[in-house]
Scaffold this active site. Structure first.
Site, PDB file in Angstrom:
ATOM      1  N   HIS A 119     -11.620  -9.778  40.369  1.00  0.00           N
ATOM      2  CA  HIS A 119     -10.884 -10.899  40.955  1.00  0.00           C
ATOM      3  C   HIS A 119     -10.882 -12.134  40.054  1.00  0.00           C
ATOM      4  CE1 HIS A 119     -14.909 -12.213  42.608  1.00  0.00           C
ATOM      5  NE2 HIS A 119     -14.389 -13.399  42.342  1.00  0.00           N
ATOM      6  N   ASP A 149     -14.675  -4.172  42.382  1.00  0.00           N
ATOM      7  CA  ASP A 149     -14.418  -5.518  41.864  1.00  0.00           C
ATOM      8  C   ASP A 149     -15.043  -5.725  40.486  1.00  0.00           C
ATOM      9  OD1 ASP A 149     -13.341  -8.023  41.811  1.00  0.00           O
ATOM     10  OD2 ASP A 149     -14.764  -8.937  43.197  1.00  0.00           O
ATOM     11  N   SER A 222     -18.905 -15.832  39.954  1.00  0.00           N
ATOM     12  CA  SER A 222     -18.373 -14.471  40.048  1.00  0.00           C
ATOM     13  C   SER A 222     -18.293 -13.808  38.684  1.00  0.00           C
ATOM     14  CB  SER A 222     -16.983 -14.487  40.680  1.00  0.00           C
ATOM     15  OG  SER A 222     -17.042 -14.861  42.026  1.00  0.00           O
TER      16      SER A 222
END
Length: 490
Positions: A119, A149, A222
């Site tokens: 993402h 992911d 992230s």
């Protein structure tokens, strides 16, 4: 005389003195052990941060976002809608604009392979990687896996890069210290520390295996690494649980043992190639286990449907309980999905299944999950329904499949079973989500065509001393098993 008395007194005290010296020695050893245990908590994370920082990177992405075609920049019905429409009519559509996003990553090889979250780089036109030493390099996407992911990037460095290695995430223990690094809120190369709060967390994905930590993780973290105290990456920081978007001490990192398999496939193929068994499954609950002959506890994966694919070719049937896959005992469906997904495509594995109260072994050659995502389960063999009649039993009103019901429920011409036409709201069947329009295809793992056959299965279940009857129920083509109690009052 006095000297002799003192000598005797000293002799009498000698054992007591020996005892206290021994106790003091034991206390010293215990204190040393406790001190060593206390020192297990690091005095600081300075050395670890110095060791791994050169391999942690900040990631900046740029994306071209098309301008709106209409006056959608204001709410529909707004008094300004006409104004903006006139403005666009005079000046033309708004031009595309550039959008930027920030994330983190880490280098896993000296020649420039970098791991981050999918993402972070999804739909990016340009990816810029900033290194701890201050230089920047453009990155290309090698491959991505939205299911976990994870994304793999590649840069072309002029000199070998410092990198970090993956550790064994299965060896991580709840309570042990960990350190997170990344680019939270664009601050760059930030360190936070905490402990492993929990393991084997599932959020929403099929292959989820998250490590939960209270180390501060925020937006921008992230794709960054979660380190153990040996400087090994045991997780990729991916998500947080937060009411306001900030860290409240509940962060999740995808386990390294999942990530390494994905990275290896992305590096070799540019995509994932997961094993595919070709079955629909559900967990075995205690009430389902009661209705399955030969199953003494709630374990394994219950097969609800077998479409065209590897499992059907190997002879697997609906109602089988998968107890072991390639030597691994299966506890639930989540474990089976992960093990199958990690298995190489094209390999032949042995499955131990329970069928009709007996175990047997099936040899299945695995297909590829990605090419079978759209597989549709095959319908069951046909059969002519009996004359229409209804039966009220176990809180259900059931009827054979008539042409009228087949049309109303859009059933396949070959569909067989009993249609539920009504459910008593006070019944166990209603509590277990049986509803009018459901089709009961099997009872006691035997196909149904007539209501009388359902009565027969109920009596057979009671005669066998079992308390529950296993029903295979289909709703809009989707199968699931439901266990209903069969008490003598029915």
């Amino acid at each position: 005389m006095q000297a002799k008395a003192l000598t005797r007194s000293a002799e009498q005290l000698a054992p007591l003195r020996t005892f206290w010296l021994a106790m003091l020695a034991m206390a010293f050893v215990l204190a040393q052990a406790l001190g060593a245990h206390a020192r297990a908590a690091p005095e600081s994370f300075v050395d670890l941060a110095d060791q791994v920082s050169p391999a942690v990177v900040n990631i900046t992405t740029s994306t071209t976002v098309a301008g709106p075609d209409g006056p959608g920049i204001v709410p529909e019905g707004s008094p300004f809608e006409d104004f903006f429409r006139e403005f666009q009519d005079r000046n033309g559509p708004m031009p595309p604009r550039r959008s930027s996003a920030l994330g983190s990553g880490f280098v896993i090889s000296e020649d420039g392979f970098i791991v981050t979250n999918n993402h972070v780089i999804e739909r990016a036109d340009e990816i810029l990687v900033e290194f701890f030493e201050g230089f920047e390099l453009k990155a290309e996407v090698v491959g991505t896996d939205p299911n976990t992911d994870i994304a793999l990037l590649k840069v072309e460095p002029e000199e070998p890069l410092q990198f970090v290695s993956f550790g064994d995430s299965d060896a991580a223990r709840v309570g042990e210290w960990v350190m997170a690094m990344g680019n939270p809120l664009g601050q760059g190369f930030s360190v936070s520390a905490g402990i492993v709060s929990a393991r084997n967390r599932a959020l929403s994905g099929t292959y989820d295996d998250y490590i939960q930590t209270d180390a501060a993780i925020n937006r921008g973290n992230s794709g960054g690494p979660l380190f153990n105290m040996q400087g090994e990456v045991i997780g990729v920081n991916t998500a947080i649980l937060s009411p306001d978007g900030g860290s409240i001490g509940i962060g999740f990192a995808m386990a390294a043992n999942v990530v390494t398999g994905v990275v290896d496939q992305l590096k070799e193929f540019g995509e994932t190639r997961r094993g595919w068994l070709g079955v629909r499954i559900q967990d075995v609950t205690p009430d389902l286990a009661e209705g399955i002959d030969g199953l003494d506890e709630a374990r394994g994966a219950l097969v609800t449907d077998v479409p065209e694919g590897p499992a059907r070719e190997a002879g697997m049937e609906s109602g089988d309980v998968i107890l072991a896959f390639d030597g691994n005992e299966i506890e639930d469906t989540r474990q089976l999905v992960r093990i199958v997904g990690n298995a190489p495509v094209g390999t032949t594995v042995r499955l131990r299944v329970l069928r009709d109260g007996k175990t047997q072994t099936l040899a299945v050659t695995l297909g590829r999950r990605e090419t079978a995502e759209g597989a549709v389960p095959a319908a069951q063999p046909g059969g002519e329904p009996a004359e229409p009649e209804t039966l009220e039993v176990l809180g259900l009103t059931v009827s054979p499949i008539t042409d009228e019901l087949r049309g109303e429920l859009e059933l396949d011409d070959r569909a067989r079973g009993l249609v539920v036409t009504d459910v008593d709201p006070a019944s166990e069947a209603y509590e277990k989500d049986l509803r009018a329009g459901d089709v009961i295809a099997e009872a006691g793992q035997e196909p149904l065509d007539e209501p009388a056959e359902l009565e027969t299965r109920i009596e057979e279940t009671r005669d066998a001393g079992r308390r529950s009857l296993l029903l295979l129920v289909r709703r809009a083509g989707e199968p699931r098993f439901v266990a209903l109690s069969v008490d003598p009052q029915d």
